[in-house]
Design a protein around this motif. Sequence first.
Motif, mmCIF file in Angstrom:
data_model
loop_
_atom_site.group_PDB
_atom_site.id
_atom_site.type_symbol
_atom_site.label_atom_id
_atom_site.label_comp_id
_atom_site.label_asym_id
_atom_site.label_seq_id
_atom_site.Cartn_x
_atom_site.Cartn_y
_atom_site.Cartn_z
ATOM 1 N N ASN A 215 0.840 -1.207 0.000
ATOM 2 C CA ASN A 215 0.000 0.000 0.000
ATOM 3 C C ASN A 215 0.873 1.255 0.000
ATOM 4 O O ASN A 215 1.213 1.782 1.058
ATOM 5 C CB ASN A 215 -0.930 -0.014 1.217
ATOM 6 C CG ASN A 215 -2.101 0.925 1.057
ATOM 7 O OD1 ASN A 215 -1.993 1.955 0.386
ATOM 8 N ND2 ASN A 215 -3.223 0.589 1.667
ATOM 9 N N LEU A 216 1.210 1.726 -1.182
ATOM 10 C CA LEU A 216 2.095 2.896 -1.309
ATOM 11 C C LEU A 216 1.442 4.174 -0.796
ATOM 12 O O LEU A 216 2.134 5.093 -0.348
ATOM 13 C CB LEU A 216 2.504 3.080 -2.776
ATOM 14 C CG LEU A 216 3.548 2.088 -3.304
ATOM 15 C CD1 LEU A 216 3.630 2.160 -4.822
ATOM 16 C CD2 LEU A 216 4.917 2.350 -2.693
ATOM 17 N N ASN A 217 0.112 4.237 -0.856
ATOM 18 C CA ASN A 217 -0.588 5.445 -0.397
ATOM 19 C C ASN A 217 -0.500 5.645 1.109
ATOM 20 O O ASN A 217 -0.575 6.774 1.606
ATOM 21 C CB ASN A 217 -2.068 5.386 -0.808
ATOM 22 C CG ASN A 217 -2.249 5.463 -2.316
ATOM 23 O OD1 ASN A 217 -1.476 6.115 -3.004
ATOM 24 N ND2 ASN A 217 -3.254 4.779 -2.825
ATOM 25 N N LYS A 218 -0.330 4.544 1.851
ATOM 26 C CA LYS A 218 -0.325 4.626 3.317
ATOM 27 C C LYS A 218 1.056 4.480 3.935
ATOM 28 O O LYS A 218 1.211 4.690 5.138
ATOM 29 C CB LYS A 218 -1.242 3.540 3.895
ATOM 30 C CG LYS A 218 -2.717 3.747 3.634
ATOM 31 C CD LYS A 218 -3.523 2.667 4.337
ATOM 32 C CE LYS A 218 -5.021 2.867 4.132
ATOM 33 N NZ LYS A 218 -5.792 1.801 4.812
ATOM 34 N N ILE A 219 2.055 4.110 3.130
ATOM 35 C CA ILE A 219 3.356 3.714 3.682
ATOM 36 C C ILE A 219 4.031 4.820 4.490
ATOM 37 O O ILE A 219 4.799 4.539 5.411
ATOM 38 C CB ILE A 219 4.296 3.202 2.556
ATOM 39 C CG1 ILE A 219 5.468 2.395 3.137
ATOM 40 C CG2 ILE A 219 4.778 4.327 1.674
ATOM 41 C CD1 ILE A 219 5.081 1.121 3.808
ATOM 42 N N THR A 220 3.758 6.095 4.186
ATOM 43 C CA THR A 220 4.374 7.197 4.945
ATOM 44 C C THR A 220 3.424 7.802 5.981
ATOM 45 O O THR A 220 3.736 8.835 6.570
ATOM 46 C CB THR A 220 4.864 8.305 3.991
ATOM 47 O OG1 THR A 220 3.761 8.765 3.199
ATOM 48 C CG2 THR A 220 5.968 7.800 3.072
ATOM 49 N N ASN A 221 2.281 7.140 6.203
ATOM 50 C CA ASN A 221 1.350 7.628 7.226
ATOM 51 C C ASN A 221 1.880 7.323 8.625
ATOM 52 O O ASN A 221 2.554 6.314 8.846
ATOM 53 C CB ASN A 221 -0.024 6.977 7.067
ATOM 54 C CG ASN A 221 -0.777 7.496 5.863
ATOM 55 O OD1 ASN A 221 -0.296 8.380 5.156
ATOM 56 N ND2 ASN A 221 -1.942 6.943 5.602
ATOM 57 N N PHE A 251 11.162 13.511 -1.018
ATOM 58 C CA PHE A 251 11.240 12.090 -0.639
ATOM 59 C C PHE A 251 10.238 11.284 -1.445
ATOM 60 O O PHE A 251 9.071 11.635 -1.542
ATOM 61 C CB PHE A 251 10.963 11.929 0.855
ATOM 62 C CG PHE A 251 10.785 10.491 1.276
ATOM 63 C CD1 PHE A 251 11.762 9.541 1.001
ATOM 64 C CD2 PHE A 251 9.639 10.092 1.959
ATOM 65 C CE1 PHE A 251 11.601 8.211 1.382
ATOM 66 C CE2 PHE A 251 9.471 8.768 2.351
ATOM 67 C CZ PHE A 251 10.455 7.839 2.058
ATOM 68 N N GLU A 252 10.733 10.183 -2.025
ATOM 69 C CA GLU A 252 9.877 9.257 -2.772
ATOM 70 C C GLU A 252 10.186 7.830 -2.341
ATOM 71 O O GLU A 252 11.337 7.498 -2.050
ATOM 72 C CB GLU A 252 10.126 9.372 -4.272
ATOM 73 C CG GLU A 252 9.847 10.734 -4.880
ATOM 74 C CD GLU A 252 10.352 10.820 -6.314
ATOM 75 O OE1 GLU A 252 9.619 10.384 -7.222
ATOM 76 O OE2 GLU A 252 11.487 11.285 -6.515
ATOM 77 N N ILE A 253 9.156 6.987 -2.320
ATOM 78 C CA ILE A 253 9.354 5.553 -2.094
ATOM 79 C C ILE A 253 8.397 4.809 -3.026
ATOM 80 O O ILE A 253 7.216 5.145 -3.101
ATOM 81 C CB ILE A 253 9.153 5.181 -0.612
ATOM 82 C CG1 ILE A 253 9.459 3.702 -0.391
ATOM 83 C CG2 ILE A 253 7.778 5.550 -0.091
ATOM 84 C CD1 ILE A 253 9.657 3.326 1.069
ATOM 85 N N TYR A 254 8.922 3.835 -3.746
ATOM 86 C CA TYR A 254 8.100 3.157 -4.751
ATOM 87 C C TYR A 254 8.654 1.761 -5.052
ATOM 88 O O TYR A 254 9.792 1.423 -4.682
ATOM 89 C CB TYR A 254 8.042 3.985 -6.046
ATOM 90 C CG TYR A 254 9.385 4.425 -6.588
ATOM 91 C CD1 TYR A 254 10.097 3.627 -7.482
ATOM 92 C CD2 TYR A 254 9.945 5.649 -6.220
ATOM 93 C CE1 TYR A 254 11.331 4.026 -7.983
ATOM 94 C CE2 TYR A 254 11.176 6.061 -6.709
ATOM 95 C CZ TYR A 254 11.859 5.242 -7.596
ATOM 96 O OH TYR A 254 13.082 5.642 -8.083
ATOM 97 N N ASN A 255 7.826 0.948 -5.707
ATOM 98 C CA ASN A 255 8.242 -0.385 -6.151
ATOM 99 C C ASN A 255 8.849 -0.284 -7.539
ATOM 100 O O ASN A 255 8.351 0.447 -8.399
ATOM 101 C CB ASN A 255 7.044 -1.331 -6.185
ATOM 102 C CG ASN A 255 6.440 -1.569 -4.820
ATOM 103 O OD1 ASN A 255 7.141 -1.842 -3.852
ATOM 104 N ND2 ASN A 255 5.123 -1.464 -4.724
ATOM 105 N N GLU A 256 9.941 -1.027 -7.737
ATOM 106 C CA GLU A 256 10.584 -1.088 -9.047
ATOM 107 C C GLU A 256 11.003 -2.530 -9.297
ATOM 108 O O GLU A 256 11.990 -3.009 -8.744
ATOM 109 C CB GLU A 256 11.800 -0.167 -9.086
ATOM 110 C CG GLU A 256 12.426 -0.018 -10.466
ATOM 111 C CD GLU A 256 13.610 0.928 -10.447
ATOM 112 O OE1 GLU A 256 14.735 0.463 -10.137
ATOM 113 O OE2 GLU A 256 13.414 2.121 -10.742
#
Length: 266
Positions: A215-221, A251-256
Amino acid sequence: SFCCFVKLSKRLKPICLFYRLSCMFTDQALEIFLLYFNILVLIFVIILAYFLAKILIKPLKSIINSLEEFIIDTTHEINTPIAIILNNIEMLKYKDVSFKEFDRIKNASFRIENIFKDLSYLKLNHKASKTQQNLQFDKIILNRVEELRNIVQKKELKFKLDLNEVNILTNKEDITKIIDNLLINSIKYTPKNETIYICLYDKSLIIKNKGHIKNLNKITNKFYRENKNEGGFGVGLYIVKKLSQINNLKFEIYNESVFVVSKISL
Protein backbone atom coordinates in the motif's frame (compact mmCIF):
# COMPACT_ATOMS: atom_id res chain seq x y z
CA SER A 1 -84.88 21.80 13.07
CA PHE A 2 -83.29 25.18 13.81
CA CYS A 3 -81.58 23.88 16.98
CA CYS A 4 -79.93 21.03 15.05
CA PHE A 5 -78.66 23.51 12.46
CA VAL A 6 -77.12 25.67 15.19
CA LYS A 7 -75.38 22.66 16.74
CA LEU A 8 -74.05 21.54 13.36
CA SER A 9 -72.74 25.02 12.53
CA LYS A 10 -70.86 25.14 15.85
CA ARG A 11 -69.19 21.82 15.06
CA LEU A 12 -68.25 22.94 11.56
CA LYS A 13 -66.88 26.30 12.73
CA PRO A 14 -63.28 25.06 13.48
CA ILE A 15 -63.17 23.28 10.14
CA CYS A 16 -64.26 26.41 8.32
CA LEU A 17 -61.69 28.49 10.24
CA PHE A 18 -58.91 26.05 9.24
CA TYR A 19 -60.12 26.19 5.63
CA ARG A 20 -60.04 30.00 5.62
CA LEU A 21 -56.53 30.03 7.13
CA SER A 22 -55.23 27.52 4.59
CA CYS A 23 -56.64 29.64 1.80
CA MET A 24 -54.68 32.58 3.13
CA PHE A 25 -51.39 30.69 2.48
CA THR A 26 -50.43 30.34 -1.14
CA ASP A 27 -48.29 27.40 -2.26
CA GLN A 28 -45.26 29.70 -2.44
CA ALA A 29 -45.79 31.00 1.10
CA LEU A 30 -46.11 27.43 2.38
CA GLU A 31 -42.84 26.47 0.71
CA ILE A 32 -41.05 29.44 2.32
CA PHE A 33 -42.52 28.53 5.70
CA LEU A 34 -41.34 24.91 5.38
CA LEU A 35 -37.89 26.07 4.25
CA TYR A 36 -37.41 28.30 7.29
CA PHE A 37 -38.78 25.58 9.56
CA ASN A 38 -36.27 23.03 8.15
CA ILE A 39 -33.39 25.52 8.56
CA LEU A 40 -34.33 26.09 12.20
CA VAL A 41 -34.53 22.33 12.81
CA LEU A 42 -31.11 21.86 11.14
CA ILE A 43 -29.53 24.62 13.26
CA PHE A 44 -31.00 23.06 16.39
CA VAL A 45 -29.64 19.61 15.46
CA ILE A 46 -26.15 21.05 14.71
CA ILE A 47 -26.04 22.92 18.05
CA LEU A 48 -27.25 19.83 19.90
CA ALA A 49 -24.67 17.62 18.12
CA TYR A 50 -21.87 20.11 18.92
CA PHE A 51 -22.60 20.12 22.65
CA LEU A 52 -23.05 16.33 22.76
CA ALA A 53 -19.73 15.84 20.92
CA LYS A 54 -18.01 18.25 23.31
CA ILE A 55 -19.33 16.32 26.32
CA LEU A 56 -18.33 12.93 24.85
CA ILE A 57 -14.87 14.00 23.54
CA LYS A 58 -13.79 15.77 26.74
CA PRO A 59 -12.70 12.55 28.57
CA LEU A 60 -10.90 11.32 25.43
CA LYS A 61 -9.08 14.64 25.05
CA SER A 62 -7.97 14.45 28.67
CA ILE A 63 -6.55 10.93 28.11
CA ILE A 64 -4.67 12.08 24.96
CA ASN A 65 -3.19 15.08 26.80
CA SER A 66 -2.07 12.83 29.66
CA LEU A 67 -0.50 10.42 27.18
CA GLU A 68 1.36 13.25 25.42
CA GLU A 69 2.68 14.54 28.75
CA PHE A 70 3.81 11.00 29.62
CA ILE A 71 5.70 10.67 26.31
CA ILE A 72 7.42 14.04 26.80
CA ASP A 73 8.42 13.19 30.38
CA THR A 74 9.56 9.71 29.33
CA THR A 75 11.76 10.99 26.50
CA HIS A 76 13.47 13.38 28.93
CA GLU A 77 14.04 10.62 31.50
CA ILE A 78 15.34 8.09 28.94
CA ASN A 79 17.83 10.53 27.41
CA THR A 80 20.40 10.36 30.25
CA PRO A 81 20.70 6.54 30.57
CA ILE A 82 20.89 6.17 26.77
CA ALA A 83 23.73 8.71 26.61
CA ILE A 84 25.61 6.89 29.42
CA ILE A 85 25.24 3.49 27.71
CA LEU A 86 26.40 4.80 24.33
CA ASN A 87 29.35 6.69 25.82
CA ASN A 88 30.52 3.58 27.66
CA ILE A 89 30.18 1.49 24.50
CA GLU A 90 32.42 3.99 22.70
CA MET A 91 34.98 3.73 25.52
CA LEU A 92 34.96 -0.07 25.29
CA LYS A 93 35.57 0.18 21.53
CA TYR A 94 38.80 2.10 22.17
CA LYS A 95 39.91 -0.67 24.56
CA ASP A 96 39.53 -3.23 21.73
CA VAL A 97 36.74 -5.09 23.51
CA SER A 98 35.10 -7.46 21.05
CA PHE A 99 32.69 -10.29 21.86
CA LYS A 100 29.18 -11.32 20.89
CA GLU A 101 27.55 -9.93 24.03
CA PHE A 102 29.15 -6.55 23.38
CA ASP A 103 27.74 -6.48 19.83
CA ARG A 104 24.30 -7.36 21.15
CA ILE A 105 24.47 -4.55 23.71
CA LYS A 106 25.56 -2.13 20.99
CA ASN A 107 22.75 -3.17 18.62
CA ALA A 108 20.12 -2.97 21.37
CA SER A 109 21.43 0.45 22.45
CA PHE A 110 21.26 1.74 18.88
CA ARG A 111 17.67 0.49 18.62
CA ILE A 112 16.68 2.20 21.89
CA GLU A 113 18.41 5.40 20.76
CA ASN A 114 16.55 5.36 17.44
CA ILE A 115 13.18 4.82 19.16
CA PHE A 116 14.01 7.65 21.56
CA LYS A 117 14.87 10.01 18.69
CA ASP A 118 11.62 9.11 16.88
CA LEU A 119 9.55 9.85 19.99
CA SER A 120 11.50 13.04 20.64
CA TYR A 121 10.89 14.24 17.09
CA LEU A 122 7.17 13.49 17.24
CA LYS A 123 6.67 15.49 20.44
CA LEU A 124 9.53 18.00 20.60
CA ASN A 125 12.11 18.41 17.84
CA HIS A 126 9.74 19.24 14.97
CA LYS A 127 8.91 22.49 16.81
CA ALA A 128 12.54 23.52 17.32
CA SER A 129 14.35 26.00 15.06
CA LYS A 130 16.82 24.36 12.66
CA THR A 131 20.42 25.43 12.05
CA GLN A 132 21.69 24.67 8.55
CA GLN A 133 25.31 24.00 7.69
CA ASN A 134 27.36 22.89 4.71
CA LEU A 135 27.87 19.11 5.09
CA GLN A 136 29.68 16.40 3.16
CA PHE A 137 26.75 14.10 2.49
CA ASP A 138 28.78 11.04 1.43
CA LYS A 139 30.76 11.05 4.71
CA ILE A 140 27.58 11.18 6.79
CA ILE A 141 26.20 8.19 4.86
CA LEU A 142 29.44 6.22 5.38
CA ASN A 143 29.33 6.98 9.10
CA ARG A 144 25.73 5.75 9.43
CA VAL A 145 26.48 2.62 7.38
CA GLU A 146 29.34 1.75 9.77
CA GLU A 147 27.07 2.27 12.77
CA LEU A 148 24.62 -0.25 11.32
CA ARG A 149 27.23 -2.77 10.14
CA ASN A 150 26.70 -5.17 13.08
CA ILE A 151 22.91 -5.21 12.61
CA VAL A 152 23.34 -5.90 8.87
CA GLN A 153 25.78 -8.77 9.50
CA LYS A 154 23.50 -10.26 12.15
CA LYS A 155 20.72 -10.48 9.55
CA GLU A 156 23.21 -11.85 6.97
CA LEU A 157 22.78 -8.85 4.67
CA LYS A 158 25.31 -6.80 2.72
CA PHE A 159 25.68 -3.13 1.82
CA LYS A 160 26.84 -2.17 -1.66
CA LEU A 161 27.85 1.49 -1.88
CA ASP A 162 28.32 3.81 -4.84
CA LEU A 163 28.88 7.27 -3.35
CA ASN A 164 30.00 10.41 -5.13
CA GLU A 165 31.33 13.36 -3.16
CA VAL A 166 28.33 15.60 -2.56
CA ASN A 167 27.98 18.69 -0.35
CA ILE A 168 24.60 19.66 1.03
CA LEU A 169 23.34 22.69 2.96
CA THR A 170 20.96 21.32 5.59
CA ASN A 171 20.47 20.50 9.27
CA LYS A 172 22.92 17.77 10.36
CA GLU A 173 20.62 16.14 12.91
CA ASP A 174 17.72 16.02 10.43
CA ILE A 175 19.71 14.55 7.53
CA THR A 176 21.28 11.96 9.86
CA LYS A 177 17.80 10.97 11.06
CA ILE A 178 16.59 10.66 7.46
CA ILE A 179 19.49 8.34 6.55
CA ASP A 180 19.12 6.24 9.72
CA ASN A 181 15.38 5.72 9.23
CA LEU A 182 15.75 4.80 5.55
CA LEU A 183 18.58 2.34 6.26
CA ILE A 184 16.79 0.78 9.25
CA ASN A 185 13.62 0.42 7.17
CA SER A 186 15.59 -1.32 4.40
CA ILE A 187 17.36 -3.64 6.85
CA LYS A 188 14.07 -4.49 8.56
CA TYR A 189 12.22 -5.54 5.40
CA THR A 190 15.02 -7.02 3.27
CA PRO A 191 15.06 -10.87 3.19
CA LYS A 192 18.17 -12.66 4.53
CA ASN A 193 21.26 -13.07 2.33
CA GLU A 194 20.32 -10.10 0.13
CA THR A 195 22.12 -6.84 -0.74
CA ILE A 196 21.06 -3.29 0.07
CA TYR A 197 22.24 -0.84 -2.60
CA ILE A 198 23.11 2.72 -1.56
CA CYS A 199 23.88 5.21 -4.35
CA LEU A 200 24.65 8.90 -4.01
CA TYR A 201 24.78 11.08 -7.11
CA ASP A 202 24.87 14.86 -7.58
CA LYS A 203 21.16 15.40 -7.02
CA SER A 204 19.86 12.27 -5.29
CA LEU A 205 20.35 9.55 -2.69
CA ILE A 206 18.90 6.17 -3.69
CA ILE A 207 18.53 3.17 -1.37
CA LYS A 208 17.31 -0.01 -3.03
CA ASN A 209 16.42 -3.34 -1.42
CA LYS A 210 14.53 -6.53 -2.30
CA GLY A 211 10.87 -6.35 -1.30
CA HIS A 212 7.45 -5.05 -2.22
CA ILE A 213 5.18 -2.38 -0.69
CA LYS A 214 1.51 -3.39 -0.78
CA ASN A 215 0.00 0.00 0.00
CA LEU A 216 2.09 2.90 -1.31
CA ASN A 217 -0.59 5.45 -0.40
CA LYS A 218 -0.32 4.63 3.32
CA ILE A 219 3.36 3.71 3.68
CA THR A 220 4.37 7.20 4.94
CA ASN A 221 1.35 7.63 7.23
CA LYS A 222 1.97 7.98 10.95
CA PHE A 223 1.76 4.62 12.82
CA TYR A 224 1.22 2.61 9.61
CA ARG A 225 3.03 -0.75 9.48
CA GLU A 226 2.76 -3.24 6.63
CA ASN A 227 4.32 -6.06 8.66
CA LYS A 228 3.53 -5.90 12.37
CA ASN A 229 5.89 -8.83 13.06
CA GLU A 230 8.90 -6.56 12.42
CA GLY A 231 8.21 -4.33 15.42
CA GLY A 232 8.54 -0.56 15.66
CA PHE A 233 5.91 2.16 15.91
CA GLY A 234 5.34 2.79 12.21
CA VAL A 235 6.70 6.33 12.35
CA GLY A 236 10.09 5.96 10.59
CA LEU A 237 9.02 6.84 7.05
CA TYR A 238 6.53 9.41 8.35
CA ILE A 239 9.45 11.23 10.03
CA VAL A 240 11.52 10.96 6.82
CA LYS A 241 8.66 12.59 4.89
CA LYS A 242 8.26 15.41 7.43
CA LEU A 243 11.99 16.11 7.78
CA SER A 244 12.36 16.14 3.98
CA GLN A 245 9.61 18.74 3.72
CA ILE A 246 11.19 20.89 6.45
CA ASN A 247 14.61 20.78 4.73
CA ASN A 248 13.25 21.34 1.18
CA LEU A 249 14.12 17.81 0.06
CA LYS A 250 11.93 15.57 -2.05
CA PHE A 251 11.24 12.09 -0.64
CA GLU A 252 9.88 9.26 -2.77
CA ILE A 253 9.35 5.55 -2.09
CA TYR A 254 8.10 3.16 -4.75
CA ASN A 255 8.24 -0.38 -6.15
CA GLU A 256 10.58 -1.09 -9.05
CA SER A 257 10.42 -4.68 -10.34
CA VAL A 258 11.43 -6.83 -7.31
CA PHE A 259 12.91 -3.87 -5.43
CA VAL A 260 11.67 -1.16 -3.08
CA VAL A 261 13.35 2.17 -3.91
CA SER A 262 13.70 5.03 -1.42
CA LYS A 263 14.86 8.28 -3.03
CA ILE A 264 15.85 11.63 -1.58
CA SER A 265 16.22 14.35 -4.22
CA LEU A 266 18.47 17.26 -3.18
